[in-house]
Design a protein around this motif. Structure first.
Motif, PDB file in Angstrom:
ATOM      1  N   LEU A   1       0.836  -1.196   0.000  1.00  0.00           N
ATOM      2  CA  LEU A   1       0.000   0.000   0.000  1.00  0.00           C
ATOM      3  C   LEU A   1       0.872   1.247   0.000  1.00  0.00           C
ATOM      4  CD1 LEU A   1      -2.538  -0.992   2.825  1.00  0.00           C
ATOM      5  CD2 LEU A   1      -2.911  -1.100   0.353  1.00  0.00           C
ATOM      6  N   LYS A   2       0.457   2.223  -0.783  1.00  0.00           N
ATOM      7  CA  LYS A   2       1.122   3.525  -0.794  1.00  0.00           C
ATOM      8  C   LYS A   2       0.042   4.582  -0.603  1.00  0.00           C
ATOM      9  CE  LYS A   2       3.966   6.634  -3.471  1.00  0.00           C
ATOM     10  NZ  LYS A   2       4.562   6.928  -4.755  1.00  0.00           N
ATOM     11  N   LEU A   3       0.146   5.356   0.472  1.00  0.00           N
ATOM     12  CA  LEU A   3      -0.859   6.360   0.770  1.00  0.00           C
ATOM     13  C   LEU A   3      -0.954   7.370  -0.369  1.00  0.00           C
ATOM     14  CD1 LEU A   3      -2.893   7.446   2.858  1.00  0.00           C
ATOM     15  CD2 LEU A   3      -1.035   8.880   3.727  1.00  0.00           C
ATOM     16  N   ALA A   4      -2.174   7.588  -0.853  1.00  0.00           N
ATOM     17  CA  ALA A   4      -2.406   8.549  -1.924  1.00  0.00           C
ATOM     18  C   ALA A   4      -2.959   9.863  -1.375  1.00  0.00           C
ATOM     19  CB  ALA A   4      -3.369   7.969  -2.959  1.00  0.00           C
ATOM     20  N   ARG A   5      -3.930   9.752  -0.469  1.00  0.00           N
ATOM     21  CA  ARG A   5      -4.585  10.954   0.044  1.00  0.00           C
ATOM     22  C   ARG A   5      -5.309  10.611   1.342  1.00  0.00           C
ATOM     23  NH1 ARG A   5      -8.224  14.960  -3.619  1.00  0.00           N
ATOM     24  NH2 ARG A   5      -8.046  16.708  -2.199  1.00  0.00           N
ATOM     25  N   ILE A   6      -5.335  11.574   2.261  1.00  0.00           N
ATOM     26  CA  ILE A   6      -6.029  11.361   3.534  1.00  0.00           C
ATOM     27  C   ILE A   6      -6.686  12.658   3.975  1.00  0.00           C
ATOM     28  CG2 ILE A   6      -3.955  11.836   4.902  1.00  0.00           C
ATOM     29  CD1 ILE A   6      -4.951   9.617   6.855  1.00  0.00           C
ATOM     30  N   HIS A   7      -7.889  12.527   4.526  1.00  0.00           N
ATOM     31  CA  HIS A   7      -8.609  13.651   5.133  1.00  0.00           C
ATOM     32  C   HIS A   7      -9.039  13.207   6.524  1.00  0.00           C
ATOM     33  CE1 HIS A   7      -8.899  16.063   1.519  1.00  0.00           C
ATOM     34  NE2 HIS A   7      -9.379  15.020   0.860  1.00  0.00           N
ATOM     35  N   GLU A   8      -8.751  14.040   7.516  1.00  0.00           N
ATOM     36  CA  GLU A   8      -9.190  13.764   8.875  1.00  0.00           C
ATOM     37  C   GLU A   8     -10.092  14.895   9.342  1.00  0.00           C
ATOM     38  OE1 GLU A   8      -6.279  12.730  11.833  1.00  0.00           O
ATOM     39  OE2 GLU A   8      -5.091  11.625  10.354  1.00  0.00           O
ATOM     40  N   VAL A   9     -11.197  14.512   9.954  1.00  0.00           N
ATOM     41  CA  VAL A   9     -12.115  15.459  10.573  1.00  0.00           C
ATOM     42  C   VAL A   9     -12.457  14.875  11.937  1.00  0.00           C
ATOM     43  CG1 VAL A   9     -14.340  16.620  10.438  1.00  0.00           C
ATOM     44  CG2 VAL A   9     -13.058  16.168   8.343  1.00  0.00           C
ATOM     45  N   GLY A  10     -11.963  15.524  12.973  1.00  0.00           N
ATOM     46  CA  GLY A  10     -12.205  15.009  14.321  1.00  0.00           C
ATOM     47  C   GLY A  10     -11.663  13.599  14.454  1.00  0.00           C
ATOM     48  N   ASP A  11     -12.530  12.679  14.808  1.00  0.00           N
ATOM     49  CA  ASP A  11     -12.117  11.286  15.046  1.00  0.00           C
ATOM     50  C   ASP A  11     -12.334  10.376  13.845  1.00  0.00           C
ATOM     51  OD1 ASP A  11     -11.347  11.918  17.622  1.00  0.00           O
ATOM     52  OD2 ASP A  11     -13.288  11.413  18.492  1.00  0.00           O
ATOM     53  N   ILE A  12     -12.606  10.955  12.685  1.00  0.00           N
ATOM     54  CA  ILE A  12     -12.844  10.163  11.472  1.00  0.00           C
ATOM     55  C   ILE A  12     -11.784  10.508  10.426  1.00  0.00           C
ATOM     56  CG2 ILE A  12     -14.451   9.725   9.560  1.00  0.00           C
ATOM     57  CD1 ILE A  12     -15.500   8.648  12.179  1.00  0.00           C
ATOM     58  N   ALA A  13     -11.308   9.497   9.742  1.00  0.00           N
ATOM     59  CA  ALA A  13     -10.381   9.692   8.624  1.00  0.00           C
ATOM     60  C   ALA A  13     -10.908   8.911   7.431  1.00  0.00           C
ATOM     61  CB  ALA A  13      -8.983   9.213   8.982  1.00  0.00           C
ATOM     62  N   VAL A  14     -10.880   9.537   6.268  1.00  0.00           N
ATOM     63  CA  VAL A  14     -11.168   8.842   5.014  1.00  0.00           C
ATOM     64  C   VAL A  14      -9.933   9.015   4.153  1.00  0.00           C
ATOM     65  CG1 VAL A  14     -12.325  10.826   3.946  1.00  0.00           C
ATOM     66  CG2 VAL A  14     -12.781   8.530   3.090  1.00  0.00           C
TER      67      VAL A  14
ATOM     68  N   ILE B   1      -2.860   3.511  -2.891  1.00  0.00           N
ATOM     69  CA  ILE B   1      -2.692   2.794  -4.152  1.00  0.00           C
ATOM     70  C   ILE B   1      -2.199   1.410  -3.747  1.00  0.00           C
ATOM     71  CG2 ILE B   1      -1.514   2.677  -6.375  1.00  0.00           C
ATOM     72  CD1 ILE B   1      -3.517   5.041  -6.020  1.00  0.00           C
ATOM     73  N   ALA B   2      -3.039   0.434  -3.993  1.00  0.00           N
ATOM     74  CA  ALA B   2      -2.719  -0.943  -3.613  1.00  0.00           C
ATOM     75  C   ALA B   2      -2.118  -1.680  -4.804  1.00  0.00           C
ATOM     76  CB  ALA B   2      -3.969  -1.668  -3.144  1.00  0.00           C
ATOM     77  N   THR B   3      -1.052  -2.387  -4.539  1.00  0.00           N
ATOM     78  CA  THR B   3      -0.472  -3.304  -5.516  1.00  0.00           C
ATOM     79  C   THR B   3      -0.686  -4.699  -4.953  1.00  0.00           C
ATOM     80  OG1 THR B   3       1.168  -1.661  -6.168  1.00  0.00           O
ATOM     81  CG2 THR B   3       1.600  -3.965  -6.773  1.00  0.00           C
ATOM     82  N   VAL B   4      -1.532  -5.457  -5.645  1.00  0.00           N
ATOM     83  CA  VAL B   4      -1.894  -6.795  -5.181  1.00  0.00           C
ATOM     84  C   VAL B   4      -1.351  -7.800  -6.182  1.00  0.00           C
ATOM     85  CG1 VAL B   4      -3.780  -8.312  -4.490  1.00  0.00           C
ATOM     86  CG2 VAL B   4      -3.989  -5.827  -4.156  1.00  0.00           C
ATOM     87  N   GLY B   5      -0.475  -8.639  -5.709  1.00  0.00           N
ATOM     88  CA  GLY B   5       0.092  -9.686  -6.554  1.00  0.00           C
ATOM     89  C   GLY B   5      -0.608 -11.009  -6.302  1.00  0.00           C
TER      90      GLY B   5
ATOM     91  N   PRO C   1      -5.182 -13.645 -13.391  1.00  0.00           N
ATOM     92  CA  PRO C   1      -4.895 -14.915 -14.060  1.00  0.00           C
ATOM     93  C   PRO C   1      -3.620 -14.893 -14.903  1.00  0.00           C
ATOM     94  CG  PRO C   1      -7.196 -14.303 -14.374  1.00  0.00           C
ATOM     95  CD  PRO C   1      -6.513 -13.145 -13.707  1.00  0.00           C
ATOM     96  N   ASP C   2      -3.260 -13.720 -15.454  1.00  0.00           N
ATOM     97  CA  ASP C   2      -2.069 -13.648 -16.294  1.00  0.00           C
ATOM     98  C   ASP C   2      -0.782 -13.421 -15.497  1.00  0.00           C
ATOM     99  OD1 ASP C   2      -2.225 -10.996 -15.533  1.00  0.00           O
ATOM    100  OD2 ASP C   2      -2.413 -10.200 -17.569  1.00  0.00           O
ATOM    101  N   GLY C   3      -0.902 -13.364 -14.157  1.00  0.00           N
ATOM    102  CA  GLY C   3       0.274 -13.203 -13.317  1.00  0.00           C
ATOM    103  C   GLY C   3       0.679 -11.762 -13.064  1.00  0.00           C
ATOM    104  N   SER C   4       0.017 -10.827 -13.726  1.00  0.00           N
ATOM    105  CA  SER C   4       0.351  -9.425 -13.513  1.00  0.00           C
ATOM    106  C   SER C   4      -0.213  -8.946 -12.176  1.00  0.00           C
ATOM    107  CB  SER C   4      -0.196  -8.564 -14.649  1.00  0.00           C
ATOM    108  OG  SER C   4      -1.611  -8.605 -14.649  1.00  0.00           O
ATOM    109  N   ASP C   5       0.359  -7.853 -11.675  1.00  0.00           N
ATOM    110  CA  ASP C   5      -0.141  -7.255 -10.449  1.00  0.00           C
ATOM    111  C   ASP C   5      -1.398  -6.457 -10.735  1.00  0.00           C
ATOM    112  OD1 ASP C   5       2.034  -8.233  -9.047  1.00  0.00           O
ATOM    113  OD2 ASP C   5       3.121  -6.328  -9.040  1.00  0.00           O
ATOM    114  N   LEU C   6      -2.293  -6.432  -9.781  1.00  0.00           N
ATOM    115  CA  LEU C   6      -3.451  -5.558  -9.819  1.00  0.00           C
ATOM    116  C   LEU C   6      -3.062  -4.294  -9.066  1.00  0.00           C
ATOM    117  CD1 LEU C   6      -6.494  -4.935 -10.230  1.00  0.00           C
ATOM    118  CD2 LEU C   6      -6.884  -6.084  -8.056  1.00  0.00           C
ATOM    119  N   VAL C   7      -3.156  -3.151  -9.710  1.00  0.00           N
ATOM    120  CA  VAL C   7      -2.848  -1.871  -9.081  1.00  0.00           C
ATOM    121  C   VAL C   7      -4.128  -1.047  -9.121  1.00  0.00           C
ATOM    122  CG1 VAL C   7      -1.418   0.205  -9.139  1.00  0.00           C
ATOM    123  CG2 VAL C   7      -0.450  -2.007  -9.824  1.00  0.00           C
TER     124      VAL C   7
END
Length: 128
Positions: A68-81, A85-89, A93-99
């Protein structure tokens, strides 16, 4: 294993990657609130720590790797959204990574630590 403490929403992703890599899905599920939602794939939902741990075990059993690589974050009080960018290996089916971008919502707990409320790595899959 001791449950890692996330002092910020951003630290959740760091703990997630390490625990997933180590195969410690039960401890990993402790990073989620009791009634949290994890959506491992479009149309799939795991609710609560028991289901989340099972879904994470299934991903590991399928040979998935996650970075995982953080792309963007917003925090308001006790909540964060935020988005990573996830790289999932090991899932294409073709062996490539899902990004793909993820969407997470985390909440600061009364003790000051953070836990996932919603973790949806496929939230934007409808754009593909």
């Amino acid at each position: 294993m001791t449950i890692p403490i996330a002092h910020s929403a951003q630290e959740l992703g760091e703990h997630f990657v390490r625990l997933f890599r180590d195969g410690d899905t039960d401890t990993l599920a402790e990073l989620y609130e009791d009634d949290a939602l994890f959506a491992p794939a479009p149309g799939q939902e795991a609710r609560g720590r028991t289901e989340i741990a099972a879904a994470l075990r299934a991903l590991r059993a399928a040979g998935a790797t996650i970075e995982l690589k953080l792309a963007r974050i917003h925090e308001v009080g006790d909540i964060a959204v935020y988005s990573n960018i996830a790289t999932v290996g090991g899932v294409n089916p073709d062996g490539s990574d899902l990004v793909a971008p993820t969407i997470e919502v985390a909440r600061r707990q009364p003790d000051g630590t953070w836990r996932y409320v919603v973790d949806d790595p496929a939230f934007l899959s409808f754009l593909a």
